[in-house]
Scaffold this active site. Structure first.
Site, short mmCIF file in Angstrom:
data_model
loop_
_atom_site.label_atom_id
_atom_site.label_comp_id
_atom_site.label_asym_id
_atom_site.label_seq_id
_atom_site.Cartn_x
_atom_site.Cartn_y
_atom_site.Cartn_z
CE1 TYR A 24 -1.68 -3.46 -8.89
CE2 TYR A 24 -0.91 -1.42 -8.20
CZ TYR A 24 -1.03 -2.55 -7.70
OH TYR A 24 -0.89 -3.17 -6.61
NE ARG A 44 -2.80 3.18 -11.21
CZ ARG A 44 -3.08 4.27 -10.95
NH1 ARG A 44 -2.55 5.39 -11.34
NH2 ARG A 44 -3.49 4.53 -9.46
N GLY A 77 0.87 -1.28 0.10
CA GLY A 77 -0.08 -0.01 0.06
C GLY A 77 0.61 1.34 0.07
CD GLU A 85 1.06 -9.42 1.66
OE1 GLU A 85 -0.02 -8.51 1.05
OE2 GLU A 85 0.71 -10.25 2.26
N PRO A 86 4.70 -4.82 -0.82
CG PRO A 86 7.11 -3.94 -0.74
CD PRO A 86 5.88 -5.08 -0.27
NE ARG A 119 -0.13 2.42 -5.98
CZ ARG A 119 -1.35 2.32 -6.81
NH1 ARG A 119 -1.49 2.84 -7.96
NH2 ARG A 119 -2.31 1.60 -6.10
CB CYS A 151 -15.01 4.04 -30.56
SG CYS A 151 -13.80 3.60 -31.86
CD GLU A 152 -15.46 3.23 -23.52
OE1 GLU A 152 -15.97 3.44 -22.66
OE2 GLU A 152 -15.52 1.79 -24.02
N1 LLP Z 1 -1.27 -7.19 -0.88
C1 LLP Z 1 -2.58 -7.13 -1.04
C2 LLP Z 1 -3.48 -8.16 -0.34
C3 LLP Z 1 -3.12 -6.49 -2.08
O1 LLP Z 1 -4.62 -6.63 -2.10
C4 LLP Z 1 -2.27 -5.55 -2.80
C5 LLP Z 1 -3.07 -4.77 -3.59
C6 LLP Z 1 -1.19 -5.31 -2.36
C7 LLP Z 1 -0.57 -6.24 -1.38
C8 LLP Z 1 -0.15 -4.33 -3.13
O2 LLP Z 1 -0.65 -3.01 -2.99
P1 LLP Z 1 0.24 -1.68 -3.46
O3 LLP Z 1 1.55 -1.99 -2.47
O4 LLP Z 1 0.68 -2.07 -4.85
O5 LLP Z 1 -0.35 -0.64 -2.93
N2 LLP Z 1 -5.13 -1.48 -9.76
C9 LLP Z 1 -4.85 -0.31 -8.65
C10 LLP Z 1 -4.38 -0.92 -7.37
C11 LLP Z 1 -5.01 -2.31 -6.80
C12 LLP Z 1 -4.41 -2.68 -5.86
C13 LLP Z 1 -4.84 -4.00 -5.20
N3 LLP Z 1 -4.37 -4.61 -4.19
C14 LLP Z 1 -4.42 0.97 -9.25
O6 LLP Z 1 -3.97 0.78 -10.33
O7 LLP Z 1 -4.21 2.00 -8.44
#
Ligand code: LLP
Length: 383
Positions: free
Chosen positions: A335, A275, A186, A236-237, A239, A306-307
């Site tokens: 993503y 996104r 996150g 669990e990073p 992004r 086309c949108e």
């Molecule tokens: N762990 C779990 C259980 C998750 O569901 C996620 C992301 C992560 C770790 C990694 O999160 P991060 O570190 O990347 O923030 N498609 C969206 C983001 C969806 C995230 C879903 N879960 C976007 O493009 O902003």
């Protein structure tokens, strides 16, 4: 500490191998992602398997691959994992994902730690879920998990959630001897000013309190809370590790002068980077050749689909650009490709890995033959 890269952010085999070479493991969410980890030569025995809808086939695959832990999201999933493990004559290592019901203050579509989200088991029911888990013969209770959302720009919601969960974690350690606590991912990245934020000068120009979340500030806020637990901490990073390592390159097709409005029509579209269309997300757009002598212009940056939703940016002020010139959509490393689709029968783009002055094509541009290969005209339509 164990780092499990959330590969949903970017699952190209080259990226997986890079993290694997650095000693990382993976947070995976499907049989497909598990297959990618194996193909990249990554460690499944240190990887975790998350997601609310694990199928029987996926649970089998993960048990056979010997994952570090199943991150369980519901009571029926626990029963299913127990059943499948029994069939295979195995014990399944699990951690239950608890939902701490805190507001991550991020975009509604990527917030996950509120009680009205589909994720995890509410903290108040989690003790009963662990009791049930302890009774299953083919389940080994190994840890506990939480994840409150994505693109967080302050440590405060993490701190709030961890503080809320800690008494429960201590109880689990006493009752079941759990060995790990996964605090999820996150950590957000800088989207506006993505290019400048690569510079130390940019960071020091930001007053305290306006600085985006960094691993240092995240660690400083959480480590004092987590260290006394005496548990292995899983992170669990997704992004943060790849977002600003990637750009989407695109070529200008036309500069279309509308009525009181300019449209910069580029050859990338919402199918390549969804996104902006999906979350109203901001991506910086940078011309590859920067020329301060040119006048500025204001334009909507749009793709060929086309949108009207196929729009990367509204009324963006930028250097005047014309046909054939290249632009980079910044922060597309997370993503981006993983959320790409084939809408309008647009093939998936090529991917290139760049390291200093070296670069290599790590995913060929999809071709039309490959796109059509699985389809056929059924006999009953052939005249
Ligand atoms: N762990 C779990 C259980 C998750 O569901 C996620 C992301 C992560 C770790 C990694 O999160 P991060 O570190 O990347 O923030 N498609 C969206 C983001 C969806 C995230 C879903 N879960 C976007 O493009 O902003």
């Amino acid at each position: 500490m164990q780092l499990c890269f959330a590969m949903k952010a970017n699952s190209n085999l080259a990226i997986l191998r890079l993290f694997s070479n650095l000693g990382g493991a993976f947070d995976l969410v499907s049989g497909g992602e598990l297959t990618r980890v194996l193909a990249a030569g990554g460690s499944t025995s240190r990887s975790v398997f998350a997601g609310v809808g694990k199928s029987v086939a996926e649970i089998k695959l993960a048990l056979e691959a010997g994952v570090y832990g199943f991150h369980v999201e519901s009571e029926p999933e626990l029963a299913r994992i127990n059943h499948v493990a029994g069939q295979l004559g195995r014990k399944a290592p699990i951690a239950i994902r608890v939902n701490p019901d805190v507001d991550a203050k991020t975009h509604a579509k990527i917030t996950t730690g509120k009680s009205d989200n589909k994720f995890g088991i509410p903290l108040k029911y989690a003790a009963a879920a662990y009791e049930a888990a302890a009774k299953y013969p083919n389940i080994e209770i190994k840890g506990v998990q939480m994840h409150i959302g994505s693109q967080l720009t302050s440590a405060a919601p993490f701190v709030e959630a961890v503080k809320k969960v800690i008494p429960f974690v201590e109880q689990l350690k006493k009752l079941y001897g759990i060995t790990y606590f996964s605090v999820g991912g996150g950590i957000g990245i800088v989207y506006e000013d993505a290019l400048a934020s690569g510079d130390a000068a940019w960071w020091s120009s930001k007053p305290e309190g306006e600085r985006p979340l960094t691993p240092e500030s995240y660690g400083a806020a959480l480590a004092p809370l987590l260290a006394p637990l005496g548990l292995k901490i899983l992170l669990e990073p997704g992004r943060f590790l790849v977002g600003n390592a990637g750009v989407l390159l695109s070529r200008v097709e036309y500069l279309k002068r509308g009525s009181g409005k300019n449209f910069l029509v580029v050859d990338a579209a919402m199918n390549d980077l969804v996104r902006p269309a999906m979350y109203e997300a901001y991506h910086e757009v940078v011309p590859l050749v920067r020329d301060s002598a040119r006048p500025a212009m204001q334009a909507d940056i749009v793709g060929p689909i086309c949108e009207s939703g196929d729009c990367f940016a509204k009324d963006r002020t930028m250097q005047t650009l014309g046909e054939g010139e290249l632009v980079a959509f910044m922060s597309a490393g997370a993503y981006g490709y993983t959320m790409a689709s084939r809408y309008n029968t647009r093939p998936a783009p090529a991917e290139v890995l760049v390291s200093g002055s070296r670069f290599e094509l790590v995913n060929a541009r999809e071709n039309f033959d490959a796109m059509l290969a699985g389809e056929k005209i059924p006999g009953f339509l052939k005249t």
